[in-house]
Design an enzyme around this catalytic site. Structure first.
Site, PDB file in Angstrom:
ATOM      1  CE  LYS A 122      -3.929   1.832   2.731  1.00 59.44           C
ATOM      2  NZ  LYS A 122      -4.762   1.629   3.947  1.00 59.44           N
ATOM      3  CB  SER A 157      -8.156   3.373   2.917  1.00 60.41           C
ATOM      4  OG  SER A 157      -7.304   2.790   3.866  1.00 60.41           O
ATOM      5  CB  SER A 179      -8.266   0.415   5.707  1.00 57.94           C
ATOM      6  OG  SER A 179      -9.002   1.594   5.584  1.00 57.94           O
TER       7      SER A 179
HETATM    8  N1  GLN Z   1     -13.161   3.889   6.461  1.00 59.10           N
HETATM    9  C1  GLN Z   1     -12.495   4.262   7.678  1.00 59.10           C
HETATM   10  C2  GLN Z   1     -12.066   5.701   7.621  1.00 59.10           C
HETATM   11  O1  GLN Z   1     -12.300   6.333   6.622  1.00 59.10           O
HETATM   12  C3  GLN Z   1     -11.347   3.329   7.929  1.00 59.10           C
HETATM   13  C4  GLN Z   1     -10.145   3.638   7.153  1.00 59.10           C
HETATM   14  C5  GLN Z   1      -8.973   2.808   7.529  1.00 59.10           C
HETATM   15  O2  GLN Z   1      -9.084   1.768   8.168  1.00 59.10           O
HETATM   16  N2  GLN Z   1      -7.808   3.304   7.172  1.00 59.10           N
HETATM   17  O3  GLN Z   1     -11.519   6.204   8.537  1.00 59.10           O
END
Ligand code: GLN
Length: 485
Positions: free
Chosen positions: A79, A154, A178
């Site tokens: 990532k 994400s 994410s």
């Molecule tokens: N969807 C969540 C957020 O926007 C989790 C994102 C993540 O785990 N990085 O914060």
């Protein structure tokens, strides 16, 4: 079968039997990237030469009769919020579009030392804020099962890469789901380890009390191999825990007899798509038929998880993102009257709307007068959420639930409504608030799209999740299905 769709453990066998070379394997995956990347868009940066150099080095080791490690020569993706020495690292943000790190994250070093070959850096929501990759500062990754849908976020690029055969395994980060959400949407295995189990050194921070790095893989065996490579204490990360690191492969036993599994009723309630619910119910029955005890239980503070998370995460983010001011790294706005103007112009230009929204929310929640009412209150509720889990784990070895109330949604479906987007995280964020491990494994399909089953466990008890995950996989074949591209 096509090399780019095989698992790391199968490929390792082929490598040591000299039936394939690491170079051949990496070329197969790199060719696959060439042919499908236009449709998927998993990668922000591709590192073809890095992969081939590493592959050739592994081939040399094999030729010399040296013992190679299980990930040697295996094509992996990372990532793009983990620093890679000399390779652009953007965190999905325009503000870092020119950032070339002078060092590598500990996990990157560990994978490199394990012989893994880096294929590229994957797309994500800007600074990992999002559930669909639509908040990426560059482009949206497509779901390999239906390119009109999101891959989840994400870490959508990392999940899509593994699902589409563009990498064999990958790394993501999970602050509120994410890793697990995109794993579920793309039909691959994804695990968020216990907070502190994997070093965050070199991970671009989003919300530091929640962030954790973990693997994506095509099956649970590969997930364990990735854990073996990345887990462990790191003096460079003060939140990394000193704990005895297990050989996670040792937990891969096809036996769940006697394991007690609780299903939090709050996760199966209102809002869950009926088709997803029926897939999860079947998975529960499967666990029972394999010998586990499966019962409903309750995590009574679940309804507060979303507001708690969406105070704590933006609060931490607003502080972590203060460093992007155009001075030390990243882009700098050209037009400015003075230094304050330069800060403001750089941040206006470099950050996307969701990131700005979170910075504003977080700054507000931390400001004098509101700190007690919002941030401090959220920390207290976080403790209640954690205590729900502590109580459940007095009775159960692990908990089962859906990863998400729906399958992958359509691109554009939730972009105008941040609250709808936040609701995708309803089943995943409590795990981060409590700091416990969680895994998503493929457990069926609803309307042709993959559904993930979430297993949640006690702190540092990843092994107790791997065993039933492996067992479920041995007795089903969802993980062997691939999207046609
Ligand atoms: N969807 C969540 C957020 O926007 C989790 C994102 C993540 O785990 N990085 O914060």
């Amino acid at each position: 079968m096509r090399l780019f769709l095989r698992t790391a453990h199968e490929l390792h066998d082929l490598l040591i039997k000299k039936e394939i070379s690491a170079e051949e394997l990496n070329k197969a995956v790199l060719d696959r990237v060439e042919s499908v990347e236009d449709k998927i868009g998993a990668y922000i940066t591709r590192t073809r030469e890095n992969a081939l150099d590493q592959a050739r080095a592994v081939d040399q080791q094999i030729k010399n009769g040296e013992k190679i490690s299980p990930l040697s020569g295996i094509p992996v993706a990372i990532k793009d919020n983990m620093c890679t020495y000399g390779v652009k690292t953007t965190a999905g943000s325009k503000i870092l579009s020119n950032f070339i790190p002078p060092y590598s994250a500990t996990v990157v070093k560990k994978l490199d030392a394990a012989g893994a070959a880096l294929v590229g850096k994957t797309n994500l929501d800007e600074f990992a804020m999002g559930s669909s990759t639509e908040n990426s500062g560059f482009f949206t990754t497509k779901n390999p099962w239906d390119t009109g849908r999101v891959p989840g976020g994400s870490s959508g690029g990392s999940a899509a890469a593994v699902a589409a055969g563009e990498a064999v395994c990958s790394l993501g980060s999970d602050t509120g789901g994410s890793i697990r959400l995109p794993a579920s949407f793309c039909g691959v295995v994804g695990m968020k380890p216990t907070y502190g189990a994997v070093s965050r050194y070199g991970l671009i921070a989003y919300a530091s009390s929640l962030d954790q790095i973990g693997p994506f893989a095509r099956d649970v065996t590969d997930c364990a191999l990735m854990l073996n490579a990345i887990c462990g204490h790191d003096p460079l990360d003060s939140t990394s825990a000193k704990y005895p690191v297990a050989d996670y492969s040792g937990f891969l036993k096809d036996n769940v007899r006697g394991l007690k599994m609780g299903v939090p009723e709050e996760y199966m309630a209102e809002g869950i798509d009926p088709e997803v619910q029926s897939v999860i119910l079947k998975a529960m029955e499967k666990m029972e038929s394999l010998g586990a005890v499966v019962e409903y239980t309750s995590l009574p503070h679940t309804e507060y998880a979303l507001p708690t998370y969406y105070l704590i995460a933006p609060a931490e983010a607003s502080s972590n993102l203060a460093r992007y001011d155009g001075v030390r790294y990243g882009i700098r706005a050209k037009e400015a009257e003075d230094v304050i103007d330069m800060f403001m112009n750089t941040r206006s230009l470099g950050f996307g709307n969701e990131v700005k929204r979170r910075i504003m929310l977080g700054t507000y929640a931390l400001s004098a007068g509101y700190y007690d009412a919002y941030y401090l209150k959220a920390l207290k509720v976080r403790t209640l959420i954690k205590e729900d889990f502590d109580r459940a784990f007095e009775k159960y070895d692990l908990l089962l639930s859906p990863v998400s109330p729906t399958t992958a949604f359509h691109i554009g479906e939730k972009t105008d409504d941040p609250l709808q987007m936040y609701l995708s995280d309803i089943c995943t964020i409590s795990v981060n608030l409590a700091g416990i491990p969680g895994i998503s494994i493929p457990c069926g399909f609803a309307g042709g799209m993959p559904v993930g089953l979430q297993l949640m466990g006690k702190h540092f008890d990843e092994g107790t999740l791997l065993r039933p995950a492996y067992s479920f996989e041995q007795n089903t074949d969802y993980h062997k299905q691939f999207p046609e591209l």
